[in-house]
Design a protein around this motif. Structure first.
Motif, PDB file in Angstrom:
ATOM      1  N   ILE A   1     -42.749  46.282 -26.257  1.00  0.00           N
ATOM      2  CA  ILE A   1     -41.411  46.031 -25.713  1.00  0.00           C
ATOM      3  C   ILE A   1     -41.231  46.618 -24.313  1.00  0.00           C
ATOM      4  O   ILE A   1     -40.477  46.099 -23.504  1.00  0.00           O
ATOM      5  N   GLN A   2     -41.970  47.698 -24.006  1.00  0.00           N
ATOM      6  CA  GLN A   2     -41.810  48.363 -22.723  1.00  0.00           C
ATOM      7  C   GLN A   2     -42.638  47.707 -21.619  1.00  0.00           C
ATOM      8  O   GLN A   2     -42.595  48.135 -20.475  1.00  0.00           O
ATOM      9  N   GLU A   3     -43.357  46.634 -21.943  1.00  0.00           N
ATOM     10  CA  GLU A   3     -44.150  45.924 -20.939  1.00  0.00           C
ATOM     11  C   GLU A   3     -43.414  44.668 -20.476  1.00  0.00           C
ATOM     12  O   GLU A   3     -42.309  44.365 -20.926  1.00  0.00           O
ATOM     13  N   TRP A   4     -44.066  43.903 -19.616  1.00  0.00           N
ATOM     14  CA  TRP A   4     -43.486  42.717 -18.993  1.00  0.00           C
ATOM     15  C   TRP A   4     -42.822  41.787 -19.998  1.00  0.00           C
ATOM     16  O   TRP A   4     -41.716  41.301 -19.773  1.00  0.00           O
ATOM     17  N   ILE A   5     -43.478  41.537 -21.116  1.00  0.00           N
ATOM     18  CA  ILE A   5     -42.943  40.596 -22.109  1.00  0.00           C
ATOM     19  C   ILE A   5     -41.590  41.063 -22.643  1.00  0.00           C
ATOM     20  O   ILE A   5     -40.703  40.262 -22.916  1.00  0.00           O
ATOM     21  N   GLY A   6     -41.412  42.370 -22.768  1.00  0.00           N
ATOM     22  CA  GLY A   6     -40.134  42.905 -23.221  1.00  0.00           C
ATOM     23  C   GLY A   6     -39.039  42.709 -22.186  1.00  0.00           C
ATOM     24  O   GLY A   6     -37.896  42.398 -22.525  1.00  0.00           O
ATOM     25  N   VAL A   7     -39.404  42.861 -20.940  1.00  0.00           N
ATOM     26  CA  VAL A   7     -38.429  42.730 -19.856  1.00  0.00           C
ATOM     27  C   VAL A   7     -37.962  41.287 -19.709  1.00  0.00           C
ATOM     28  O   VAL A   7     -36.772  41.028 -19.560  1.00  0.00           O
ATOM     29  N   VAL A   8     -38.890  40.330 -19.776  1.00  0.00           N
ATOM     30  CA  VAL A   8     -38.511  38.939 -19.533  1.00  0.00           C
ATOM     31  C   VAL A   8     -38.338  38.107 -20.806  1.00  0.00           C
ATOM     32  O   VAL A   8     -37.683  37.074 -20.775  1.00  0.00           O
ATOM     33  N   GLY A   9     -38.911  38.550 -21.919  1.00  0.00           N
ATOM     34  CA  GLY A   9     -38.934  37.704 -23.094  1.00  0.00           C
ATOM     35  C   GLY A   9     -37.988  38.061 -24.212  1.00  0.00           C
ATOM     36  O   GLY A   9     -37.721  37.242 -25.087  1.00  0.00           O
ATOM     37  N   ILE A  10     -37.472  39.288 -24.200  1.00  0.00           N
ATOM     38  CA  ILE A  10     -36.628  39.703 -25.319  1.00  0.00           C
ATOM     39  C   ILE A  10     -35.157  39.439 -25.002  1.00  0.00           C
ATOM     40  O   ILE A  10     -34.632  39.909 -23.993  1.00  0.00           O
TER      41      ILE A  10
END
Length: 188
Positions: A152-161
């Motif tokens: 969650i603390q990586e790119w996917i968390g920033v743009v995908g969650i």
């Protein structure tokens, strides 16, 4: 007081305990992470965490608290583990895309006078992810050591969650505020 023992090699759990300013040292033991097929997801996470804690207690003794945890991702009642390879990671993230899933962390704290065992659940909703977004994330961040193929603390968390309901840090791998409260309740 002697430092508590973190029965985990996870850099994220280490970071969270450091942020909470808990004095600890790391000790891990090889542990069988299998579980009975009839267990529900909460029981799976609790079972694996307990066995991790007991394996380290067997090596270290039980003179100070031992904290172990296991985090799983659950989609539609199915436990989703760590991806085997790139294709599996892409498949997992494609399944999570546009859906709500649960992240469950089982925690076992073994200490001289007993044990504290609990689970914490956080609901995570993903936006619809494009195939390009999924491939970019997997190729750049290589989430092969992460349940559900993401952090969650990586790119996917920033743009995908889209949103979460529950403890953000639980999704990182440790509901650290509950751990700190549990340690305080036993005088640590």
């Amino acid at each position: 007081m002697a430092p508590v023992i973190l029965a985990s090699a996870s850099p994220r759990r280490k970071q969270l305990l450091e942020w909470a300013e808990v004095d600890f040292e790391i000790m891990v033991a090889d542990t069988d992470e299998s579980y009975p097929a009839h267990y529900d997801p909460e029981a799976v996470a609790a079972h694996i965490a307990l066995h991790k804690a007991l394996a380290v207690a067997e090596r270290a003794g039980n003179s100070r608290p031992i904290i172990a945890a296991d985090t799983i991702v659950v989609l539609g009642g199915e436990v989703i583990g760590k991806p085997r390879d790139r294709e599996d990671a892409i498949g997992i993230l494609s399944r999570l895309s546009g859906k709500v899933h649960q992240v469950i962390t089982g925690v076992s704290i073994q200490y001289p006078a007993g044990a504290i065992n609990f689970t914490d659940t956080t609901e995570v909703a993903f936006h619809e992810l494009t195939a390009e977004q999924v491939a970019f994330y997997v190729d750049k961040y290589k989430p092969y050591d992460k349940a559900g193929a993401y952090a969650i603390q990586e790119w996917i968390g920033v743009v995908g969650i889209k949103n979460i309901k529950g403890d953000f840090y639980n999704v990182m791998g440790l509901p650290v505020s509950r751990v700190v409260q549990a340690l305080a309740s036993i005088g640590y």
